[in-house]
Scaffold this active site. Structure first.
Site, short mmCIF file in Angstrom:
data_model
loop_
_atom_site.label_atom_id
_atom_site.label_comp_id
_atom_site.label_asym_id
_atom_site.label_seq_id
_atom_site.Cartn_x
_atom_site.Cartn_y
_atom_site.Cartn_z
N GLU A 95 -8.51 0.04 2.16
CA GLU A 95 -7.41 0.79 3.06
C GLU A 95 -5.99 0.34 2.41
O GLU A 95 -6.10 -0.85 1.73
CB GLU A 95 -7.78 0.12 3.92
CG GLU A 95 -6.00 0.59 5.91
CD GLU A 95 -5.36 0.05 6.04
OE1 GLU A 95 -4.41 0.93 6.47
OE2 GLU A 95 -5.18 -1.27 5.19
N ARG A 99 -4.19 6.66 6.75
CA ARG A 99 -5.06 5.58 5.95
C ARG A 99 -5.23 6.78 5.05
O ARG A 99 -6.47 6.97 5.93
CB ARG A 99 -4.78 4.31 7.01
CG ARG A 99 -3.34 3.97 7.83
CD ARG A 99 -2.83 3.35 6.87
NE ARG A 99 -2.03 2.00 6.90
CZ ARG A 99 -0.12 2.96 8.04
NH1 ARG A 99 -0.89 3.64 7.85
NH2 ARG A 99 0.25 1.89 8.13
#
Length: 576
Positions: free
Chosen positions: A131, A180
């Protein structure tokens, strides 16, 4: 008879923070077992995140050491490597001929991931899951997309197929507008890699991320190209001086060939808001309220302004910024949380809400945890201040995103539906034991403050009512937001009930009737041994994954139609 081998995915978690990846994966399936993790906050003596992590999950397998100094030999072999690594300059600062292989600038942590994967050799994990910030696919400004191209090329050279998505959690019903970049990689000889056929079909419809978070392609955004040359050449020249990044918000990379599009989210489920995650005003300590004297300072920080300034070089200019909502909207997902959320000083970026009494206040740490879908009081620790708890949440990810991707990964690896006994909202036991009471309040008050969601009830939809056996009644009377309901054996389930029509579910408590209403998220075939392996009961049953919606004011007694166990009716009949 030999015991059937369990499905286990051994996980190593880098840049672990307070355990968002671990919570999400454990919430997806019991198969995910974190065997080693690393959390190190540079430039600080007080390792708050590490303290919280070990308090919640224990010290076994935990490393609180600069990852740059951890030998790969100290990291156990594993199946899945995960982490939310910091966003930095990924440019290559050394030639490939150096002994360490590809090296970035000192402290650039992507190259530590690369170093671990490279040095693991033929024992590198079959899967990776990372991430990062949403701007990763567009940075830096001088070479749009270069950083992401370096990452994809380096993973391709290690033998991985990689797919990615830029996801705003709020687009899929979660309580925070947090965008994200998520990307998952599959080693070429892995189970999932063998399932990838057409790049377009995998990206748009059939892939791990498309199944977890459906979308439709934005017209005119298809981009296909190869990332050519050595990594150092990619670093120096990829997309140099171009205005736009060639990477869309969804895509797939195989053997350095890239297929990407921009994604328009598709979602029709329940939605959470900022207001639905707040606790009652009576539970908020006085220091979180804004005094009348301080209120004008907050209003100024949130308001539009134009200020004459002078640069270091002596040039005069006008600094301007637009106004922000004050107070924050309660009927929408929250704004993106940042690390500066804590503290009493007036700030443009901190959330401020207005209470029913008309007072203004900041958010308490428990509410910040809810906006990232952590368990209540996950960061509560006697050595961690409220300000630092806010900082930890500003650095964290939304656990619900990890949970859904984790479920999808499991389905692709094992061709089975995942089962978890640790939903993301469940508190992990404190190790060592800590006082988990936020304030001196009793359990009854906590129940009042469970998360609320936005949805509309359709009274024309089918409702299944199912009897709950005595040993499961406490499970269904408790107020946890997700449940799993196992029917009797499939041969005893009424054949006249059309499964494709079922939409809602209500548990029937013997002697009481029905009260709680759930949405049926998934209907599948399963067995009791999934949750209770000691039972050895693998007789096929229907299994419903349920999401709590609301409750009737009191229990309503009804007649069960089929073998005194089930009723198939319409929601309107019960809600009228």
């Amino acid at each position: 008879m030999p015991k059937k081998k369990e499905n286990i995915i051994k996980v190593v978690e880098l840049f672990a923070g307070v355990g968002g990846f671990r919570i999400g994966l454990e919430g997806a399936s019991d198969a995910y077992q974190t065997i080693w993790n690393n959390q190190w906050e540079p430039s600080t003596q007080h390792q708050d995140a590490s303290l919280v992590y070990t308090a919640r999950f224990g010290a076994k397998g935990h490393s609180n050491k600069d990852i740059n100094l951890v030998p790969t030999s100290d990291i156990p072999d594993h199946d899945l490597l995960v982490g939310g690594f910091p966003c930095q300059d990924y440019s290559v600062a050394a030639t490939l001929s150096k002994s360490g292989g590809i090296e970035g600038k000192k402290g650039v942590l992507w190259w530590q991931i690369y170093r671990i994967l490279s040095e693991k050799g033929d024992k590198r994990p079959k899967y990776v899951f990372f991430e990062n910030v949403d701007r990763l696919i567009n940075s830096p400004a001088s070479q749009r997309g270069r950083d992401f191209a370096i990452i994809l090329a380096s993973l391709a050279d290690l033998g991985y197929i990689v797919e990615w998505r830029v996801i705003n959690a709020a687009d899929y019903g979660m309580p925070q507008r947090r965008r994200r970049t998520y990307f998952v990689g599959y080693l070429n000889d892995s189970v999932i890699a063998g399932k990838v056929k057409e790049m377009s079909d995998w990206t748009l419809f059939d892939g791990v991320l498309a199944k977890a978070f459906p979308f439709e392609q934005k017209e005119g955004t298809l981009s296909e190209f190869d990332i050519e040359s050595e990594i150092q050449e990619v670093s120096a020249n990829f997309n140099k001086s171009k205005k736009d990044s060639p990477f869309g918000s969804a895509g797939l990379m195989m053997n350095r060939h890239v297929y990407s599009v921009d994604a328009i989210p598709l979602y029709e489920g329940t939605r959470q808001t900022l207001g639905g995650n707040l606790v009652d005003e009576d539970f908020v300590p006085e220091e979180f309220f804004i005094s009348k004297e301080e209120l004008p300072k907050w209003q100024y920080e949130k308001g539009a302004k134009k200020i004459n300034r002078v640069s270091k070089e002596g040039y005069e200019y006008v600094f301007s910024e637009g106004g922000m909502a004050f107070p924050d909207y309660l009927d929408r997902p929250s704004r993106t949380m940042i690390t500066g959320e804590g503290g009493t000083a007036p700030s443009r970026f901190k959330h401020v809400v207005q209470t029913p009494s008309g007072r203004y206040r900041r958010l308490i740490p428990l509410e910040l945890e809810r906006l990232n879908m952590f368990p209540d009081n996950h960061t509560l620790h006697p050595e961690v201040s409220d300000g630092r708890r806010a900082f930890l949440m500003g650095n964290a990810l939304v656990c619900g995103i990890i949970e859904q991707i984790g479920k999808s990964l499991y389905r692709f690896i094992f061709d089975k539906e995942p089962v978890s006994t640790h939903p993301i909202h469940w508190q992990r036991d404190a190790k060592p034991m800590l006082d988990l009471n936020l304030f001196s309040i009793d359990e009854k008050n906590i129940l009042i403050n469970r998360v609320k969601k936005q949805y509309s009830l359709d009274k024309t939809k089918h409702l299944l009512i199912g009897l709950v056996k005595p040993d499961n009644q406490k499970y269904f009377i408790d107020t946890e937001p997700t449940k799993i309901y196992y029917t009797g054996k499939t041969r005893t389930f009424p054949s006249t009930i059309a499964l494709n029509k079922l939409y809602y579910f209500m548990p029937y408590i013997k002697g009481k009737g029905v009260k709680d209403l759930y949405l049926i998220r998934i209907a599948r075939i399963g067995n009791k041994a999934e949750i209770h392996p000691e039972s050895n009961d693998e007789e096929p049953r229907l299994v419903f994954d349920l999401e709590y919606l609301e409750s009737l004011p009191k229990y309503k007694m009804i007649h069960l139609d089929f073998i005194q166990t089930y009723t198939d009716t319409f929601l309107g009949r019960i809600m009228s």
